[in-house]
Scaffold this active site. Sequence first.
Site, short mmCIF file in Angstrom:
data_model
loop_
_atom_site.label_atom_id
_atom_site.label_comp_id
_atom_site.label_asym_id
_atom_site.label_seq_id
_atom_site.Cartn_x
_atom_site.Cartn_y
_atom_site.Cartn_z
N GLU A 1 -10.24 -9.93 -7.07
CA GLU A 1 -9.29 -8.83 -6.92
C GLU A 1 -8.20 -8.85 -7.99
OE1 GLU A 1 -9.91 -8.79 -2.05
OE2 GLU A 1 -7.94 -9.23 -2.88
N PHE B 1 -15.15 3.37 8.19
CA PHE B 1 -13.78 3.68 7.75
C PHE B 1 -13.63 3.67 6.22
CE2 PHE B 1 -13.99 -0.91 8.65
CZ PHE B 1 -13.47 -1.46 7.49
N THR C 1 -5.16 -7.94 10.67
CA THR C 1 -5.47 -6.59 10.17
C THR C 1 -4.96 -5.50 11.11
OG1 THR C 1 -7.47 -7.54 9.19
CG2 THR C 1 -7.35 -5.14 9.32
N LYS D 1 0.83 -1.21 0.00
CA LYS D 1 0.00 0.00 0.00
C LYS D 1 0.87 1.26 0.00
CE LYS D 1 -3.64 -2.29 2.81
NZ LYS D 1 -4.55 -2.07 3.98
N ARG E 1 -1.71 -14.48 4.00
CA ARG E 1 -2.42 -13.87 5.13
C ARG E 1 -1.61 -14.05 6.42
NH1 ARG E 1 -6.60 -10.34 4.37
NH2 ARG E 1 -7.33 -10.90 6.45
N ASN F 1 -1.56 -0.24 7.67
CA ASN F 1 -1.01 -1.57 7.94
C ASN F 1 -0.25 -2.17 6.76
OD1 ASN F 1 -3.16 -2.21 6.34
ND2 ASN F 1 -4.29 -3.35 7.90
P1 IDP Z 1 -7.45 -7.01 5.74
O1 IDP Z 1 -6.67 -5.94 5.02
O2 IDP Z 1 -6.65 -7.65 6.82
O3 IDP Z 1 -8.07 -8.00 4.80
P2 IDP Z 1 -10.11 -5.91 6.06
O4 IDP Z 1 -11.04 -6.21 7.18
O5 IDP Z 1 -10.44 -6.52 4.73
O6 IDP Z 1 -8.64 -6.28 6.51
O7 IDP Z 1 -10.06 -4.33 5.89
C1 IDP Z 1 -9.44 -3.75 4.78
C2 IDP Z 1 -8.57 -2.62 5.25
O8 IDP Z 1 -9.39 -1.60 5.81
C3 IDP Z 1 -7.60 -2.99 6.38
O9 IDP Z 1 -6.37 -3.50 5.90
C4 IDP Z 1 -7.42 -1.69 7.11
O10 IDP Z 1 -6.41 -0.89 6.51
C5 IDP Z 1 -8.76 -1.01 6.93
N1 IDP Z 1 -9.61 -1.21 8.11
C6 IDP Z 1 -10.25 -2.34 8.46
N2 IDP Z 1 -10.94 -2.19 9.60
C7 IDP Z 1 -10.71 -0.92 9.98
C8 IDP Z 1 -11.13 -0.14 11.11
O11 IDP Z 1 -11.87 -0.60 11.98
N3 IDP Z 1 -10.70 1.15 11.16
C9 IDP Z 1 -9.88 1.70 10.21
N4 IDP Z 1 -9.46 1.01 9.15
C10 IDP Z 1 -9.86 -0.29 9.04
MG MG Z 2 -9.58 -7.85 3.42
#
Ligand code: IDP
Ligand code: MG
Length: 153
Positions: A130, A61, A95, A13, A89, A116
């Site tokens: 994707e 978000f 996450t 990212k 993963r 992240n």
């Molecule tokens: P992932 O990237 O581990 O698959 P997802 O739940 O798919 O996680 O969420 C996508 C992205 O959205 C995350 O990588 C993170 O950057 C952001 N994100 C997810 N949950 C939150 C949150 O509660 N607050 C702020 N950003 C979030």
């Molecule tokens: Mg995801």
Amino acid sequence: MSMAVETTLILCKPDAVSRGLVGEIVSRLERRGYVIVAMHMMQLDGERARRHYQEHDGKPFFADLVSFITSGPLVALAVEGEGTIEGCRQLIGATDPLRAAPGSVRADFAQTIGRNLVHASDSPASAKRELEIFFKDSDYMSRRHDLERWIKG
Ligand code: IDP
Ligand code: MG
């Protein structure tokens, strides 16, 4: 135990690009034995970003997520290997970096959920969907072709 050879989408990212961590992330994928079959640097437009993160549309978000992922260049990779979807993963970690396993990318290099560093598809269906957003068929380099070149010199 037999596992399928899979291809998954990895995104370094914009925070990974700006912090100079692309090489670190790619190196970890390679050391794990995964093969990069497509890779490019690009800046997403809002339309493509919303499509990629469509499952999060409507969450609090979502707007920040789209604005962040479009804020600068990212590096997209298609990565192939045995059980790669789950393996990547594991390699990137949970996450929320505070919940990520020690030794994972997010635990080692990130502090917050919103920065992240890396994306990895979470299932075969997500990977297929994707990968189609980021790569077309002709973007993929054949792993077999590459191996043959090394063998023949
Ligand atoms: P992932 O990237 O581990 O698959 P997802 O739940 O798919 O996680 O969420 C996508 C992205 O959205 C995350 O990588 C993170 O950057 C952001 N994100 C997810 N949950 C939150 C949150 O509660 N607050 C702020 N950003 C979030
Ligand atoms: Mg995801």
